[in-house]
Design a protein around this motif. Structure first.
Motif, PDB file in Angstrom:
ATOM      1  N   UNK A   1      -4.410   4.456   1.035  1.00 18.41           N
ATOM      2  CA  UNK A   1      -3.800   5.609   0.364  1.00 18.41           C
ATOM      3  C   UNK A   1      -2.913   6.382   1.335  1.00 18.41           C
ATOM      4  N   UNK A   2      -3.364   6.533   2.562  1.00 19.94           N
ATOM      5  CA  UNK A   2      -2.566   7.186   3.596  1.00 19.94           C
ATOM      6  C   UNK A   2      -1.245   6.431   3.812  1.00 19.94           C
ATOM      7  N   UNK A   3      -1.319   5.107   3.929  1.00 13.21           N
ATOM      8  CA  UNK A   3      -0.119   4.296   4.163  1.00 13.21           C
ATOM      9  C   UNK A   3       0.826   4.373   2.962  1.00 13.21           C
ATOM     10  N   UNK A   4       0.290   4.317   1.744  1.00 15.92           N
ATOM     11  CA  UNK A   4       1.127   4.410   0.549  1.00 15.92           C
ATOM     12  C   UNK A   4       1.779   5.777   0.429  1.00 15.92           C
ATOM     13  N   UNK A   5       1.153   6.794   0.979  1.00 13.35           N
ATOM     14  CA  UNK A   5       1.723   8.141   0.998  1.00 13.35           C
ATOM     15  C   UNK A   5       2.836   8.248   2.035  1.00 13.35           C
ATOM     16  N   UNK A   6       2.636   7.641   3.185  1.00 13.76           N
ATOM     17  CA  UNK A   6       3.585   7.768   4.302  1.00 13.76           C
ATOM     18  C   UNK A   6       4.779   6.814   4.174  1.00 13.76           C
ATOM     19  N   UNK A   7       4.542   5.629   3.617  1.00 11.02           N
ATOM     20  CA  UNK A   7       5.579   4.611   3.468  1.00 11.02           C
ATOM     21  C   UNK A   7       5.751   4.298   1.979  1.00 11.02           C
TER      22      UNK A   7
ATOM     23  N   UNK B   1       5.164   0.979   0.070  1.00 13.09           N
ATOM     24  CA  UNK B   1       4.894  -0.437  -0.192  1.00 13.09           C
ATOM     25  C   UNK B   1       5.259  -0.783  -1.637  1.00 13.09           C
ATOM     26  N   UNK B   2       5.279  -2.076  -1.941  1.00 14.42           N
ATOM     27  CA  UNK B   2       5.619  -2.513  -3.292  1.00 14.42           C
ATOM     28  C   UNK B   2       4.592  -2.000  -4.302  1.00 14.42           C
ATOM     29  N   UNK B   3       3.308  -2.147  -3.959  1.00 12.31           N
ATOM     30  CA  UNK B   3       2.224  -1.724  -4.840  1.00 12.31           C
ATOM     31  C   UNK B   3       1.029  -1.311  -3.993  1.00 12.31           C
ATOM     32  N   UNK B   4       0.063  -0.677  -4.659  1.00 15.94           N
ATOM     33  CA  UNK B   4      -1.169  -0.242  -4.006  1.00 15.94           C
ATOM     34  C   UNK B   4      -2.347  -0.721  -4.842  1.00 15.94           C
ATOM     35  N   UNK B   5      -3.331  -1.346  -4.178  1.00 14.02           N
ATOM     36  CA  UNK B   5      -4.564  -1.777  -4.845  1.00 14.02           C
ATOM     37  C   UNK B   5      -5.735  -1.120  -4.112  1.00 14.02           C
TER      38      UNK B   5
END
Length: 181
Positions: free
Chosen positions: A120-126, A128-132
């Motif tokens: 969740x931290x990485x998806x917030x900062x960058x 990505x194509x999708x998050x699971x």
């Protein structure tokens, strides 16, 4: 495990620490000739070699056709150097995502248990194509409430709120799949 042709070792350098992991090369490439990857942030106490062993044993790789599957062990886990801490784990995650996204057209970030906070931290900062997220939690207080029921409420203020997924999740604008177990 490392004797097969489908695995390679991955190393991520973070200052004076080397974090190691594994990558399974997909045997089915994308029709668009794009390079696709899933970067998994595993749970507490997990290591890449064990996760890969379990995926092999249970034949889970069919779920990830067309994607290379990558796990980097947290500092102090598996074959990674150092000691684990909240800040070191996030730094390792940032370096891992930056390195992998420079090599692949599409990166799906996946988190399991403790790793859902990292994902969740990485998806917030960058982006990505999708998050699971598999077996996610809202924040460090919830983990404590679930796992350590003996701590009285008056002492909760002494527990740090590490991995505040609820805070990071508010700014995520990518397709997200949540699997609660």
């Amino acid at each position: 495990l490392m004797d097969t042709n489908t695995y390679t070792e991955v190393k991520i350098n973070i200052k004076d620490t080397i974090c190691s992991g594994l990558k399974k090369i997909s045997n089915k490439k994308s029709l668009k000739k794009e390079k696709n990857a899933i970067l998994l942030f595993d749970g507490r106490g997990e290591c890449a070699a064990h996760t890969f062993y379990e995926y092999d044993k249970n034949n889970n790789w069919n779920y990830y056709k067309g994607y290379d599957f990558i796990i980097i062990d947290y500092p102090g886990y598996g074959h990674s150097q150092g000691t684990p801490s909240y800040k070191k784990v996030l730094k390792m995650a940032e370096e891992s995502y930056t390195t992998i996204s420079s090599e692949y057209n599409n990166v799906i970030v996946m988190g399991y248990s403790l790793g859902t906070g990292v994902a969740t931290y990485i998806a917030n900062k960058f982006t990505p194509q999708k998050l699971i997220l598999v077996s996610p939690y809202t924040n460090g207080f919830d983990i404590n409430d679930y796992t350590v029921k003996i701590i009285p409420n008056r002492w909760k203020s002494y527990i740090t709120n590490e991995f505040p997924s609820d805070k990071y999740a508010t700014k995520i604008n990518i397709p997200t799949l949540i699997i609660a177990t």
